[in-house]
Design a protein around this motif. Structure first.
Motif, PDB file in Angstrom:
ATOM      1  N   PHE A 236      -4.543   3.717   7.626  1.00 52.76           N
ATOM      2  CA  PHE A 236      -4.067   3.064   6.411  1.00 52.76           C
ATOM      3  C   PHE A 236      -2.946   2.079   6.732  1.00 52.76           C
ATOM      4  O   PHE A 236      -2.968   0.930   6.301  1.00 52.76           O
ATOM      5  CB  PHE A 236      -3.584   4.114   5.402  1.00 52.76           C
ATOM      6  N   GLN A 237      -1.955   2.542   7.521  1.00 52.72           N
ATOM      7  CA  GLN A 237      -0.863   1.627   7.854  1.00 52.72           C
ATOM      8  C   GLN A 237      -1.353   0.491   8.754  1.00 52.72           C
ATOM      9  O   GLN A 237      -0.837  -0.635   8.677  1.00 52.72           O
ATOM     10  CB  GLN A 237       0.312   2.383   8.471  1.00 52.72           C
TER      11      GLN A 237
ATOM     12  N   GLY B  75       0.314   5.065   1.091  1.00 55.93           N
ATOM     13  CA  GLY B  75      -0.501   6.108   1.706  1.00 55.93           C
ATOM     14  C   GLY B  75      -0.086   7.464   1.176  1.00 55.93           C
ATOM     15  O   GLY B  75       0.692   7.573   0.223  1.00 55.93           O
TER      16      GLY B  75
ATOM     17  N   ILE C 200      -2.837  -2.091   6.358  1.00 54.03           N
ATOM     18  CA  ILE C 200      -1.818  -2.833   5.627  1.00 54.03           C
ATOM     19  C   ILE C 200      -1.140  -3.840   6.555  1.00 54.03           C
ATOM     20  O   ILE C 200      -0.929  -5.012   6.189  1.00 54.03           O
ATOM     21  CB  ILE C 200      -0.768  -1.882   5.016  1.00 54.03           C
TER      22      ILE C 200
ATOM     23  N   HIS D  65       5.051   5.905   1.765  1.00 55.17           N
ATOM     24  CA  HIS D  65       4.418   7.084   1.168  1.00 55.17           C
ATOM     25  C   HIS D  65       5.519   8.004   0.671  1.00 55.17           C
ATOM     26  O   HIS D  65       6.694   7.631   0.630  1.00 55.17           O
ATOM     27  CB  HIS D  65       3.487   7.769   2.165  1.00 55.17           C
TER      28      HIS D  65
ATOM     29  N   GLY E 212       0.822  -1.216   0.000  1.00 54.38           N
ATOM     30  CA  GLY E 212       0.000   0.000   0.000  1.00 54.38           C
ATOM     31  C   GLY E 212       0.843   1.247   0.000  1.00 54.38           C
ATOM     32  O   GLY E 212       1.896   1.301   0.646  1.00 54.38           O
TER      33      GLY E 212
ATOM     34  N   MET F 158      -2.225  -3.961  -4.992  1.00 51.27           N
ATOM     35  CA  MET F 158      -1.875  -2.723  -4.302  1.00 51.27           C
ATOM     36  C   MET F 158      -3.112  -1.889  -4.003  1.00 51.27           C
ATOM     37  O   MET F 158      -4.094  -1.891  -4.759  1.00 51.27           O
ATOM     38  CB  MET F 158      -0.907  -1.880  -5.145  1.00 51.27           C
ATOM     39  N   TYR F 159      -3.012  -1.145  -2.900  1.00 49.20           N
ATOM     40  CA  TYR F 159      -4.013  -0.153  -2.495  1.00 49.20           C
ATOM     41  C   TYR F 159      -3.264   1.168  -2.421  1.00 49.20           C
ATOM     42  O   TYR F 159      -2.332   1.318  -1.628  1.00 49.20           O
ATOM     43  CB  TYR F 159      -4.593  -0.568  -1.143  1.00 49.20           C
ATOM     44  N   ILE F 160      -3.633   2.117  -3.282  1.00 52.24           N
ATOM     45  CA  ILE F 160      -2.971   3.420  -3.325  1.00 52.24           C
ATOM     46  C   ILE F 160      -3.981   4.493  -2.949  1.00 52.24           C
ATOM     47  O   ILE F 160      -5.007   4.658  -3.618  1.00 52.24           O
ATOM     48  CB  ILE F 160      -2.378   3.695  -4.721  1.00 52.24           C
TER      49      ILE F 160
ATOM     50  N   ILE G 239     -11.373   3.360   4.417  1.00 47.72           N
ATOM     51  CA  ILE G 239     -10.374   2.417   4.936  1.00 47.72           C
ATOM     52  C   ILE G 239     -11.034   1.421   5.895  1.00 47.72           C
ATOM     53  O   ILE G 239     -10.789   0.207   5.821  1.00 47.72           O
ATOM     54  CB  ILE G 239      -9.243   3.177   5.651  1.00 47.72           C
TER      55      ILE G 239
ATOM     56  N   VAL H 117       4.313  -0.940   3.326  1.00 48.78           N
ATOM     57  CA  VAL H 117       3.532   0.301   3.313  1.00 48.78           C
ATOM     58  C   VAL H 117       4.498   1.481   3.336  1.00 48.78           C
ATOM     59  O   VAL H 117       5.459   1.499   4.104  1.00 48.78           O
ATOM     60  CB  VAL H 117       2.552   0.373   4.506  1.00 48.78           C
TER      61      VAL H 117
END
Length: 975
Positions: free
Chosen positions: A395-396, A383, A399, A410, A381, A679-681, A763, A408
């Motif tokens: 978010f974290q 973030g 993941i 960013h 992911g 993936m999750y973006i 989320i 994870v």
């Protein structure tokens, strides 16, 4: 002017019959204000030094003449009358004279926002004019008639001109009363020095540079002049996306800016569900100042291209790949138009609308299937530092606890990861040790690898103001920029030679004894190793051969820095650095040298001193604090530590991976190698922000499943299987931590469009569908959980933050603003000491050669931000800087037989782009600078994805390229 009153030396006087006690230095105007007595002003503002130009604020002190209360200081036993008949007669006559030559704005209807007009308000109060400005007084009528004649021939005055050349400010010289507030705001508040007076007599007027039109001057469009103007002479232009309706009420909402890491406090004015205006407000961060993005760049949130419904990729658009011409190829063959946002209907045609239930179920089922078939580490992911602390934390958590992996990351990986790595290694903390505004107490300010006036413009105003007060400024950068004209020393080093330069400076400091031996002995370790390296290997002559700075200048800079040590003549040094330091394969070494320089001279833990890596995005500090980093949990707690991991396992109720995850570039390499499958973006746009974009294109296309959560259909979203419509900054409440470590509350201003949802709620919905319980009453309860797992945020809450936030750490959030200066009594390391880390010079991974002879460096421009998805959808910002460009030294233009403004082709070993070239003396010969905001000419097509071994940050600031005329390149290729 006086501030805190010392009762032993207070002054007693009488104002309008009231006994008043004030501190020495208090002006009569300030004393009256503190008593609730309103004295009218035109030229005076509390933000600026008084000048007494307008004489509207005069009061009667019993003397022969009336005294300007903004200038006259209080004296013992003085008797003051602020509203006597004599005073009122003077003010009425002065107002009448000013109104005789005043005409209300010449702007077209609805062209400008309505604003307070102090002059017409006084005219109405004195019954000189009505609300429409029509004269109600015979004397004023006579004055106006006389003002139509200039000489014995009774020739009428030519009306003073108006100037609509600026995209954001309308200038009407006929409405100007020459109070100079705008000039002083430009000079004293923003330190831009663009405005002055020109002409004489009746032709006198405010001017920009050498009397240029405002839109063609060096004005940076911060809007401070229009905010300060007491009449309609300078007005903010209305935004086409949110027409102001004078009949509707205006609601004021205090929040913060969504752009850079400075985190300015702003009051947004809204009507209905539209923002109409933004004003800076008083806070310890910006003291009411704003830049062009903060004041005028909010309208992206109301752009018609906002995503409003979930989208699912149509079956006929598999296998996946890019959709728009610019994403398919950096050289599409089509003529590029300014604007650069996705307009191709083919992009939208590749997706169909879906319900939230269908989209969320699909996301959860696909990610779970990949997890089951390929394992937890096949998921990852990204973030976003644009999102809040609460969203970053959730978010974290998803993941790590839901996906079961630490993959994870960013955009901190692309900004200051190397700085954080060096800071954690040397002083035990990855944050700044002092706030940027404390530069006012610095004897020396060193700014390196940062074009602060473009990247952190409000912070730069404090730096310029410090120089005006006597701070010595040292600039070290491969590019010239606006701050260099304020500098005592400007060292224009060769790109990538920072370590050599700073080793040379430290050689001089140690050799000449300009170091703080007591501080070194008490608070550091490893000094002898550093001393041996720099004394043996890095004489100024040796450093000069690599960095290109003459040995004499290195010596002089060291002497100036020496003045900031106890052995020197004065007090302290504050070091600021930007991504010109961090975005190298040796970025961690660059930061280590800066840290050693501060430790060497004892410049940590006291006023005016410290280490300050200027954060790029609005919440890159907070997102890192919240755990959007693959090797640490929130508050930089290592995932490999059994005790720490157990704490998070107990809180989250699941077993966690003990191994550090992959970073941004490593994840994309994994996608290309098929080890990363899903993936999750959220809120990131790696196609434009990551290096070697052609490789990113292939990596995104290779994913089995990609879900993108964003407010626009970005370049990255073209590769998505599912797109989830998110909320913009203005549509949610949450906390954001600025570059100073100040945690501030961003408050909801608008409702989200269509079916777009709050990010934190999305989320949680995905988490629940994947079997991870995430149930929170509201966003403040998310913050409470996050804070409870940290030391830095432990005492903070939404309620405790107030209107201007709190610095972390903050032991008493109810009564304290937090700790401004860190590590005065030692460091958060096992032995309380900081560590010197000696560094030898290492060259960049890719050096210029005969085939690729130029060095490319990338960066930002003032008007745009990150990948441009927001700023290029802002009318004002895109109007000011609409076109992708490359900056090239005039010598190189001539040697390549190119013309300023010509289209050129820039190529590296990874790809090529076409864009306009600009002649720019700020760029050294042999170097080319390209901003990375422009999708139609993405600079990261060219950049190299080699990584710093410690910070895992890519080398955005150095790669080899070649250039040619685009027309000639097209002819030679037969296109």
């Amino acid at each position: 002017m006086a501030t805190d009153m010392d009762t032993t030396t207070s002054i007693e006087l009488t104002i309008d019959g009231q006994q008043v006690s004030v501190a020495p230095g208090t002006t009569l105007w300030e004393a009256a204000r503190d008593q609730g007595i309103d004295i009218p002003v035109l030229c005076h503002s509390e933000k600026m030094d008084p000048v007494g130009v307008c004489r509207m604020c005069v009061v009667d002190v019993g003397g022969r003449t009336l005294a300007p209360s903004c200038m006259r200081e209080c004296e013992p036993d003085l008797e003051v009358q602020t509203d006597s008949d004599k005073v009122k007669k003077h003010r009425r006559m002065l107002t009448s004279l000013l109104l005789s030559d005043y005409k209300q704005t010449q702007a077209k209807e609805n062209e400008c926002l309505p604003k307070a007009n102090l002059l017409t308000d006084l005219g109405i109060e004195f019954e000189l004019v009505d609300k429409d400005g029509i004269a109600q007084d015979e004397t004023l009528d006579l004055f106006r008639e006389l003002n139509q004649k200039t000489d014995k021939h009774s020739r009428p005055h030519q009306p003073r001109p108006h100037d609509a050349s600026s995209p954001v400010i309308f200038v009407d010289h006929q409405a100007c009363i020459m109070c100079d507030r705008c000039i002083r705001a430009c000079d004293e508040i923003q330190s831009n020095d663009v405005m002055s007076r020109s002409g004489k007599g009746y032709t006198a007027q405010i001017s920009f540079d050498l009397n240029n039109p405002m839109g063609e001057s060096t004005c940076v469009s911060c809007g401070e002049c229009a905010a300060a103007c007491p009449t309609d002479a300078l007005s903010h232009k209305a935004n086409a996306k949110s027409a102001f309706d004078i009949a509707l009420p205006v609601t004021n909402i205090d929040s913060v800016c969504p752009y850079c890491g400075v985190g300015c406090s702003i009051t947004y004015q809204k009507q209905g569900n539209s923002i109409v205006k933004a004003d800076g407000r008083e806070s310890p961060v910006n003291h009411g100042r704003l830049c062009v993005k903060g004041r005028y760049g909010w309208d992206y949130t109301m752009h018609p291209q906002r995503l409003t419904k979930p989208l699912i990729r149509r079956e006929e658009h598999y296998p996946k790949g890019p959709l728009s011409a610019e994403v398919k190829s950096s050289l599409s063959g089509k003529k590029k138009k300014p604007g650069g946002i996705v307009t191709d209907e083919n992009v939208y045609a590749a997706f169909r609308e879906a319900t939230w239930e269908e989209a969320l179920d699909l996301v959860a089922s696909k990610l779970t299937a990949i997890q089951s078939e390929h394992g937890n580490n096949a998921l990852a992911g990204f973030g976003s530092a644009k999102c809040s602390n609460e969203e970053a934390y959730l978010f974290q958590k998803l993941i790590r606890a839901g996906f079961g992996t630490n993959n994870v990351d960013h955009c901190t990986r692309l900004c200051h990861a190397s700085s954080v790595a060096a800071l954690m290694e040397t002083i035990g903390s990855g944050a700044v040790t002092n706030v940027f505004a404390d530069v006012e107490n610095s004897a020396v300010c060193l700014i390196t690898g940062s074009n602060a006036t473009a990247n952190h413009p409000v912070a730069a105003t404090f730096m310029k103001a410090a120089v005006d007060r006597g701070t010595k400024l040292i600039i070290v950068d491969p590019r010239d920029h606006d701050l260099t004209r304020y500098a005592t020393h400007f060292a224009q080093i060769n790109p990538g030679s920072d370590v050599a330069f700073y080793n040379g400076v430290m050689h001089c400091l140690i050799r000449d004894g300009l170091i703080d031996n007591e501080y070194i002995d008490e608070f550091t370790e490893g000094f002898e190793d550093l001393k041996q390296l720099v004394l043996n290997d890095w004489t100024p002559e040796a450093a000069s051969l690599i960095c290109g700075i003459e040995p004499e200048q290195i010596e002089a800079i060291a002497q100036t820095i020496g003045e900031a040590t106890p052995n020197g003549k004065s007090g302290s040094m504050l070091i600021f650095w930007g991504m010109g330091i961090s975005q190298h394969t040796h970025g961690t070494d660059n930061a280590r040298c800066l840290i050693s320089l501060c430790l060497l001279t004892g410049n940590v833990g006291k006023p005016g001193s410290g280490l300050h890596p200027l954060r790029g995005q609005n919440n890159v500090q907070g997102a890192s604090d919240a755990g959007l980093i693959p090797m640490v949990f929130p508050d930089y707690q290592s995932v490999t530590n059994d005790e720490i991991r157990s704490k998070f396992e107990q809180s989250w109720g699941v077993q966690l991976d003990p191994n550090p995850g992959l970073t941004v570039v490593e994840i994309m390499r994994g996608a290309l190698a098929r080890s990363i499958r899903g993936m999750y973006i959220m809120g990131e746009n790696p196609f434009l922000s990551d290096p070697n974009a052609n490789k990113v294109r292939k990596g995104l296309s290779s994913l089995d499943f990609l879900v993108v959560q964003d407010i626009f259909l970005t370049e990255t979203a073209e590769f998505a299987d599912v797109i989830l419509p998110a909320s913009s900054f203005f549509e949610k409440t949450g906390t954001y931590t600025n570059t100073d470590r100040r945690v501030q509350l961003g408050r909801k201003v608008l409702d989200s469009p269509g079916e777009a949802r709050l990010d934190w709620e999305i989320i949680c919905e995905i988490a629940r569908r994947m079997g991870l319980a995430m149930d929170y009453e509201d966003v403040s309860s998310v913050f409470d959980e996050f804070a409870s797992l940290t030391e830095s945020y432990a005492k903070l809450s939404h309620q405790a933050l107030g209107s201007t936030g709190k610095l972390w750490p903050c032991e008493d959030a109810e009564n304290s603003d937090g700790e401004q200066i860190l590590f005065g009594d030692g460091f958060p390391t096992p032995n309380k000491r900081a560590q010197f880390v000696p560094c030898s010079f290492l060259p960049a991974k890719e050096l210029p050669d005969a085939e690729y002879p130029l060095v490319l460096t990338t960066g930002r421009v003032l008007e745009h931000w990150h990948t441009g998805s927001m700023t290029r959808r802002s009318d004002a910002l895109d109007a000011i800087e609409p076109v992708a460009f490359a900056a090239l030294n005039p010598e190189d233009l001539e040697s390549y037989h190119l013309e300023d403004g010509e289209q050129i082709r820039v190529a590296s070993r990874r790809g090529e782009i076409e864009l306009q070239v600009r002649s720019d003396y700020s760029v050294e010969a042999g170097t080319i600078f390209i901003p990375f905001h422009f999708r139609e000419a993405s600079a990261n097509i060219l950049t190299i994805d080699e990584l710093d071994p410690d910070g895992k940050i890519p080398e955005f600031k150095f790669c080899a390229v070649r250039i040619a005329s685009a027309a000639k390149a097209t002819e030679s290729s037969g296109q």
